[in-house]
Design an enzyme around this catalytic site. Structure first.
Site, PDB file in Angstrom:
ATOM      1  N   SER A 161       0.866  -1.183   0.000  1.00 43.63           N
ATOM      2  CA  SER A 161       0.000   0.000   0.000  1.00 43.63           C
ATOM      3  C   SER A 161       0.898   1.228   0.000  1.00 43.63           C
ATOM      4  CB  SER A 161      -0.915  -0.060   1.222  1.00 43.63           C
ATOM      5  OG  SER A 161      -1.710   1.085   1.289  1.00 43.63           O
ATOM      6  N   TYR A 186      -4.988   8.206  -6.333  1.00 45.43           N
ATOM      7  CA  TYR A 186      -4.000   7.204  -5.906  1.00 45.43           C
ATOM      8  C   TYR A 186      -4.188   6.851  -4.437  1.00 45.43           C
ATOM      9  CZ  TYR A 186       0.681   5.487  -4.541  1.00 45.43           C
ATOM     10  OH  TYR A 186       1.722   4.756  -4.025  1.00 45.43           O
ATOM     11  N   LYS A 212      -5.285   3.348  -2.468  1.00 48.64           N
ATOM     12  CA  LYS A 212      -4.448   2.705  -1.455  1.00 48.64           C
ATOM     13  C   LYS A 212      -5.209   2.566  -0.130  1.00 48.64           C
ATOM     14  CE  LYS A 212      -0.546   2.081  -3.730  1.00 48.64           C
ATOM     15  NZ  LYS A 212      -0.004   0.739  -3.996  1.00 48.64           N
TER      16      LYS A 212
HETATM   17  N1  LIG Z   1       8.260   4.541  -4.496  1.00 49.59           N
HETATM   18  C1  LIG Z   1       7.573   5.045  -3.503  1.00 49.59           C
HETATM   19  O1  LIG Z   1       7.911   6.109  -2.942  1.00 49.59           O
HETATM   20  C2  LIG Z   1       6.344   4.331  -3.000  1.00 49.59           C
HETATM   21  C3  LIG Z   1       5.763   4.783  -1.797  1.00 49.59           C
HETATM   22  C4  LIG Z   1       4.637   4.143  -1.317  1.00 49.59           C
HETATM   23  C5  LIG Z   1       4.102   3.076  -1.999  1.00 49.59           C
HETATM   24  N2  LIG Z   1       4.697   2.651  -3.169  1.00 49.59           N
HETATM   25  C6  LIG Z   1       4.078   1.527  -3.869  1.00 49.59           C
HETATM   26  O2  LIG Z   1       5.090   0.562  -4.171  1.00 49.59           O
HETATM   27  C7  LIG Z   1       4.694  -0.176  -5.323  1.00 49.59           C
HETATM   28  C8  LIG Z   1       5.845  -0.207  -6.308  1.00 49.59           C
HETATM   29  O3  LIG Z   1       6.066   1.112  -6.782  1.00 49.59           O
HETATM   30  P1  LIG Z   1       7.479   1.610  -7.305  1.00 49.59           P
HETATM   31  O4  LIG Z   1       7.888   2.712  -6.442  1.00 49.59           O
HETATM   32  O5  LIG Z   1       8.378   0.469  -7.533  1.00 49.59           O
HETATM   33  O6  LIG Z   1       7.017   2.258  -8.695  1.00 49.59           O
HETATM   34  P2  LIG Z   1       7.599   2.124 -10.180  1.00 49.59           P
HETATM   35  O7  LIG Z   1       9.075   2.180 -10.141  1.00 49.59           O
HETATM   36  O8  LIG Z   1       6.842   3.140 -10.965  1.00 49.59           O
HETATM   37  O9  LIG Z   1       7.163   0.654 -10.620  1.00 49.59           O
HETATM   38  C9  LIG Z   1       5.793   0.359 -10.755  1.00 49.59           C
HETATM   39  C10 LIG Z   1       5.646  -1.062 -11.236  1.00 49.59           C
HETATM   40  O10 LIG Z   1       4.242  -1.355 -11.351  1.00 49.59           O
HETATM   41  C11 LIG Z   1       4.000  -1.872 -12.647  1.00 49.59           C
HETATM   42  N3  LIG Z   1       2.644  -1.637 -13.122  1.00 49.59           N
HETATM   43  C12 LIG Z   1       1.990  -0.451 -13.254  1.00 49.59           C
HETATM   44  N4  LIG Z   1       0.747  -0.676 -13.731  1.00 49.59           N
HETATM   45  C13 LIG Z   1       0.620  -2.022 -13.881  1.00 49.59           C
HETATM   46  C14 LIG Z   1      -0.415  -2.879 -14.322  1.00 49.59           C
HETATM   47  N5  LIG Z   1      -1.620  -2.399 -14.725  1.00 49.59           N
HETATM   48  N6  LIG Z   1      -0.200  -4.222 -14.350  1.00 49.59           N
HETATM   49  C15 LIG Z   1       0.990  -4.727 -13.967  1.00 49.59           C
HETATM   50  N7  LIG Z   1       2.022  -3.978 -13.551  1.00 49.59           N
HETATM   51  C16 LIG Z   1       1.836  -2.635 -13.496  1.00 49.59           C
HETATM   52  C17 LIG Z   1       5.046  -1.198 -13.542  1.00 49.59           C
HETATM   53  O11 LIG Z   1       5.176  -1.952 -14.725  1.00 49.59           O
HETATM   54  P3  LIG Z   1       5.505  -1.309 -16.180  1.00 49.59           P
HETATM   55  O12 LIG Z   1       7.011  -1.410 -16.290  1.00 49.59           O
HETATM   56  O13 LIG Z   1       4.772  -2.192 -17.122  1.00 49.59           O
HETATM   57  O14 LIG Z   1       5.014   0.113 -16.168  1.00 49.59           O
HETATM   58  C18 LIG Z   1       6.274  -1.260 -12.619  1.00 49.59           C
HETATM   59  O15 LIG Z   1       6.844  -2.541 -12.651  1.00 49.59           O
HETATM   60  C19 LIG Z   1       3.451   0.529  -5.866  1.00 49.59           C
HETATM   61  O16 LIG Z   1       2.286  -0.167  -5.440  1.00 49.59           O
HETATM   62  C20 LIG Z   1       3.495   1.896  -5.220  1.00 49.59           C
HETATM   63  O17 LIG Z   1       2.229   2.488  -5.108  1.00 49.59           O
HETATM   64  C21 LIG Z   1       5.801   3.258  -3.672  1.00 49.59           C
END
Ligand SMILES: NC(=O)c1ccc[n+]([C@@H]2O[C@H](COP(=O)([O-])OP(=O)(O)OC[C@H]3O[C@@H](n4cnc5c(N)ncnc54)[C@H](OP(=O)(O)O)[C@@H]3O)[C@@H](O)[C@H]2O)c1
Length: 300
Positions: free
Chosen positions: A155, A169, A173
């Protein structure tokens, strides 16, 4: 088919019937980049077998070279319930079981509620919330039959906050949070575990243009949403949270016999969580009399 090495605790201490699964079968959504990719690397390095799922599963040849049959690339767009069912089935067929499911795929656009078109709103809910629902529902019958399994929901601490420009968003979440807390109570009696992970800012692509669309802004929202847009643009690449360390922690949590039901990740997330809890308690206390005033008078 490769089976995991399973050692019964009975073997270790004589009595308990609980298992310690040394090599777990994992499935991770959104493994192409960011936290999902780091999680796949950490789970593989810990000797687990991992279905790395992605919308375009063509970027895993480096992992396949190193880890061979322990890596299973699977096509999965989490917004498609049939694809979620197929991905769970392929993983279970290939690994013989399913121990850990990580709902990691996520995506955020930045725009005021008024400036966010229904398509953007729906797409964020579809990926961040419905994706979690589809994959969880697909995995449940398998985990239930096994009588064991762990669902880990990625989340966001933002789900507790309400940040201008992130309404869609953070709403998705927040829905993941309550969905997961209900789920945890439903499946705990079946021997299944749920962990809700709420990260703060991790240094991934999430704020970059490949992930986040900054929507055109009506001038009236410049003060509230424009300020957040400027802050996030500056913050990109400087977030305090290390996705590799976050991934190691999640792999560790998946080994625990009694894992946390909620886990905040990052010192920034901890401060925000504490502030959000204080603000909520203060607001409820301030309006206490008004809140209580709707009850029927007590008889007598
Ligand atoms: N980074 C932060 O600061 C942060 C903070 C809180 C929560 N989160 C959560 O952590 C998780 C990972 O985020 P991240 O930071 O690693 O972001 P990221 O670098 O943007 O990576 C997002 C990933 O999700 C995939 N994705 C997006 N839409 C999709 C779909 N419809 N079906 C399958 N895959 C999909 C993307 O694949 P593609 O390569 O195909 O686009 C990518 O692999 C997310 O749930 C995000 O909300 C992140």
């Amino acid at each position: 088919m490769r089976q995991g090495l399973v050692i019964t605790e009975q073997f270790l201490n004589g009595y308990s019937s609980d298992w310690i699964v040394m090599s777990q079968a994992w499935m991770i959504t959104g493994s192409s980049r960011g936290l999902g990719r780091r999680l796949a690397e950490a789970a593989l390095a810990a000797d687990h077998r991992v279905a790395v799922t992605a919308r375009r599963p063509d970027g895993f040849s480096d992992l396949e070279r190193v880890y061979g049959e322990r890596v299973l690339p699977v096509t999965l767009d989490v917004t498609d319930p049939a694809a979620a069912a197929r991905a769970v089935e392929r993983t279970t067929e290939a690994f013989g079981r399913l121990d850990v499911v990580v709902n990691n795929a996520g995506q955020a656009d930045l725009g005021s509620v008024e400036d966010t078109p229904p398509e953007s709103f729906a797409a964020q809910i579809a990926t961040n919330f419905w994706g979690v629902v589809h994959v969880t529902r697909a995995a449940l019958p398998i985990l239930r039959r096994q009588g064991a399994g762990h669902i880990i929901q990625i989340s966001s601490l933002g789900s507790r906050m309400g940040t201008p420009g992130l309404g869609a968003y953070q709403a998705a979440k927040a829905a993941v949070n309550t969905f997961s807390l209900s789920l945890a109570k439903e499946i705990r009696p079946l021997g299944l575990k749920v962990t809700l992970v709420e990260p703060g800012d991790l240094r991934t692509d999430i704020l970059g243009s490949d992930s986040m669309t900054v929507l055109p802004r009506t001038e009236a929202y410049e003060e509230a949403v424009g300020a957040v847009a400027a802050r996030l643009a500056q913050h990109h690449g400087k977030q305090p949270g290390d996705p590799r360390r976050a991934a190691s922690v999640i792999v560790e949590v998946a080994r625990m016999a009694e894992p946390p039901e909620r886990l905040v990740l990052g010192s920034d997330a901890l401060s925000f969580a504490e502030a959000a809890t204080r603000e909520l308690a203060a607001s409820d206390a301030r309006w206490r009399d008004l809140s209580a005033s709707v009850d029927f008078p007590v008889d007598g």
